[in-house]
Design an enzyme around this catalytic site. Sequence first.
Site: not given
Length: 285
Positions: A68, A132, A105
């Site tokens: 990502k 993360g 997200d």
Amino acid sequence: MTRPYAEVIGDPIAQSKSPAIHGFWLDKLGIEADYRACHVRPDELAAYLAARRADPLWRGCNVTMPHKQAVIGLIDEVAPPADVIGAVNTIVPAGDGRLIGTNTDAAGFLEPLAHALAQTHLFRMARIIGTGGAARAIITALGQQGFTLVVAGRDPAKARALLDELAPTGEHHAIDLAHFAAPTDFAFDDRAGILDLVVNASSLGMTGQPPLAFDWSHAPPGAIAYDIVTAPRDTHFLKAARAGGHPTIDGLAMLIGQAAIAFERFFGAAPPRQHDHQLRAILSQ
């Protein structure tokens, strides 16, 4: 391959439920296209994106662990809100050979909280476990929703750096993950008018990973337990929360919510969300 396609990339990738989600929607809508999983190792990422740039049938990809942040230096534009979050989970071709990255997200995470967030609260607090790529989106989203944040990680300095970068205003706190493992006798005050969340934004508790050590004495009564892990769907974290009388949200909620935004970007049609109940049943098998 002779028809349009999108895919999800990651390392590992076999556990991904994204092909089942997008495939379900494509079938319901009768769209002649495919969605698949593609195993891309970190040293293959640049070559993967270079190959897809030249493929006229490729409609884009979702990006999962551990890529990502790594993809940011390999694409042409980082669009909102990924530019603020600092993590990309969706890449689409711009039609001129350029690749644009964004992040679904944050919106996907907030979707199942919409009813609660529509209420007025005296105070909002979220305990977030993890540092993360997914945590970056969640910290950003909840910071923008007026939450005071407590971010727990194995490295509290990293948690502090994330807060300073992504939620620079407000009295937020960074602590060691181990803080939540042992019981506490902390006496919570009156929580009337308060919205409390406890979010597992890490891979702890996922199949093949160590369990998340969280003692629910650290959460006030009524706190919502939200676990982004999808395999298993019903984690030990959620089971323990329910045993303590806490409402719960599982990882399928965020997964479906973020996928819905990506699907429309890939295939130009809104997914048929009226079938979410059927989709969740399929994903839970």
